[in-house]
Design a protein around this motif. Structure first.
Motif, mmCIF file in Angstrom:
data_model
loop_
_atom_site.group_PDB
_atom_site.id
_atom_site.type_symbol
_atom_site.label_atom_id
_atom_site.label_comp_id
_atom_site.label_asym_id
_atom_site.label_seq_id
_atom_site.Cartn_x
_atom_site.Cartn_y
_atom_site.Cartn_z
ATOM 1 N N TYR A 51 0.951 -1.137 0.113
ATOM 2 C CA TYR A 51 -0.133 -0.127 -0.117
ATOM 3 C C TYR A 51 0.929 1.206 0.047
ATOM 4 O O TYR A 51 1.680 1.568 0.668
ATOM 5 N N HIS A 56 -1.166 7.038 -8.468
ATOM 6 C CA HIS A 56 -2.118 7.485 -9.782
ATOM 7 C C HIS A 56 -2.790 8.681 -9.786
ATOM 8 O O HIS A 56 -3.172 9.034 -8.491
ATOM 9 N N PHE A 72 -8.844 -6.050 -1.947
ATOM 10 C CA PHE A 72 -8.276 -5.894 -3.051
ATOM 11 C C PHE A 72 -7.401 -7.003 -3.228
ATOM 12 O O PHE A 72 -7.249 -7.808 -4.321
ATOM 13 N N ARG A 76 -7.043 -9.984 -6.175
ATOM 14 C CA ARG A 76 -5.696 -10.202 -6.896
ATOM 15 C C ARG A 76 -5.460 -11.458 -6.818
ATOM 16 O O ARG A 76 -4.797 -12.395 -7.801
ATOM 17 N N LEU A 166 -4.069 -6.463 -15.150
ATOM 18 C CA LEU A 166 -4.633 -6.085 -13.587
ATOM 19 C C LEU A 166 -3.498 -6.468 -12.869
ATOM 20 O O LEU A 166 -3.126 -5.716 -11.991
ATOM 21 N N THR A 170 -1.194 -3.804 -10.477
ATOM 22 C CA THR A 170 -1.487 -3.620 -9.000
ATOM 23 C C THR A 170 -0.626 -4.260 -8.164
ATOM 24 O O THR A 170 -0.898 -4.514 -7.227
ATOM 25 N N GLN A 171 0.668 -4.306 -8.405
ATOM 26 C CA GLN A 171 1.556 -4.850 -7.625
ATOM 27 C C GLN A 171 1.535 -4.020 -6.433
ATOM 28 O O GLN A 171 1.986 -4.272 -5.297
ATOM 29 N N LEU A 173 -0.949 -0.749 -4.628
ATOM 30 C CA LEU A 173 -2.334 -0.146 -4.592
ATOM 31 C C LEU A 173 -2.343 1.112 -3.723
ATOM 32 O O LEU A 173 -1.696 1.406 -2.811
ATOM 33 N N ASP A 174 -3.324 1.674 -4.209
ATOM 34 C CA ASP A 174 -3.237 3.098 -3.467
ATOM 35 C C ASP A 174 -4.896 3.570 -3.197
ATOM 36 O O ASP A 174 -4.948 4.603 -2.785
ATOM 37 N N ILE A 177 -10.327 -1.508 -4.574
ATOM 38 C CA ILE A 177 -10.523 -2.160 -5.828
ATOM 39 C C ILE A 177 -11.428 -1.454 -6.963
ATOM 40 O O ILE A 177 -10.909 -1.657 -8.176
ATOM 41 N N THR A 180 -10.050 1.710 -8.558
ATOM 42 C CA THR A 180 -8.961 1.245 -9.254
ATOM 43 C C THR A 180 -9.447 0.742 -10.812
ATOM 44 O O THR A 180 -8.891 1.307 -11.704
ATOM 45 N N THR A 187 -5.045 0.992 -16.190
ATOM 46 C CA THR A 187 -5.037 -0.331 -16.454
ATOM 47 C C THR A 187 -5.033 -1.005 -17.725
ATOM 48 O O THR A 187 -4.277 -2.071 -18.191
#
Length: 255
Positions: A51, A56, A72, A76, A166, A170-171, A173-174, A177, A180, A187
């Motif tokens: 996190y 983005h 999230f 994944r 994806l 999304t390694q 995340l901010d 989900i 995103t 993406t």
């Protein structure tokens, strides 16, 4: 086609787990429960590893709690299963989704036959926006491209191409989900939706959301500020979504 279904469920949520097991028998595909990642059980180091705020644009204005992070990471894990098992696509449901077996079968068959090979197809539990553009229609069912990707991840049809993209972006995340997934400009995924989906929401009947449980929900000045901030953020997302809407429609129709 190599197809499968996953129902994401937190193992400590016993009522939801019972519902998820019941749901397995109503899905017209080989199906299994995919244990959700419990954000509350994650260490501070584990959270810090995935996190990072302000990755983005537009910046997501709120800090994520452990429940959102676990949610999230659970999705994944489903995407990873799709790639590792070399599935063509998978139906991914959350444990509060209620299934209409007849409608779901029609939606799944339609998706398997006609969904573009690199698309992510939402199975919504709410009516879609009226400005959604039809891509494919037939026998009372249609695949559409909403101008702004709706929130919620109760159900979705995820192709292997979408899962690969994806996982790559999304390694870290901010934001949650569903927000995103709205960022098609980040993406590169063709985000579509199907109606009718054959699923509805049973969150209230199953004890409410597991994300943010126990928080004070009183109407306070702080909550009012959050509402204004959220509205401003959604306006930015809508503007960026509109800018790439035509491109998404073109990609979907060409596929």
């Amino acid at each position: 086609m190599n197809l499968h279904a996953f129902v994401i469920c937190l193992e400590r949520a016993t009522e939801r787990l019972a519902h998820a097991r019941e749901t397995l028998g109503q899905i017209p595909l080989p199906a299994e429960i995919l244990p959700a990642i419990d954000g509350r059980a994650m260490s501070a180091d584990a959270i810090e590893a995935v996190y990072h705020r302000e990755l983005h644009c537009p910046n997501y204005p709120f800090e994520l709690d452990s429940g959102n992070i676990g949610c999230f990471l659970s999705h994944r894990a489903a995407w990873r299963q799709i790639v590792d098992r070399n599935l063509d696509a998978a139906l991914v449901l959350e444990d509060d989704a209620h299934v209409d077996p007849t409608l779901l079968r029609r939606a799944v068959e339609f998706s398997a036959a006609l969904c573009p090979p690199d698309a992510y197809l939402q199975f919504p539990v709410r009516p879609l926006p009226s400005d959604s553009r039809s891509i494919i229609e037939g026998e009372g069912i249609r695949i559409v491209c909403p101008r702004v990707t709706p929130l919620r991840t109760s159900g979705q049809w995820v192709t292997r191409g979408a899962a690969e993209k994806l996982l790559a972006v999304t390694q870290l995340l901010d934001r949650p989900i569903d927000t995103t997934l709205q960022m098609r400009w980040i993406t590169g995924v063709c985000m579509l939706a199907i109606e009718p989906s054959g699923i509805s929401d049973r969150t209230a009947e199953l004890g409410g959301s597991m994300i943010g449980a126990g928080k004070d929900r009183r109407l306070t000045m702080q909550k009012l500020i959050r509402q204004v901030t959220r509205a401003r953020y959604r306006w930015k997302v809508a503007r960026l979504s509109a800018a790439c809407h035509g491109e998404t429609i073109g990609r979907a129709k060409a596929a």
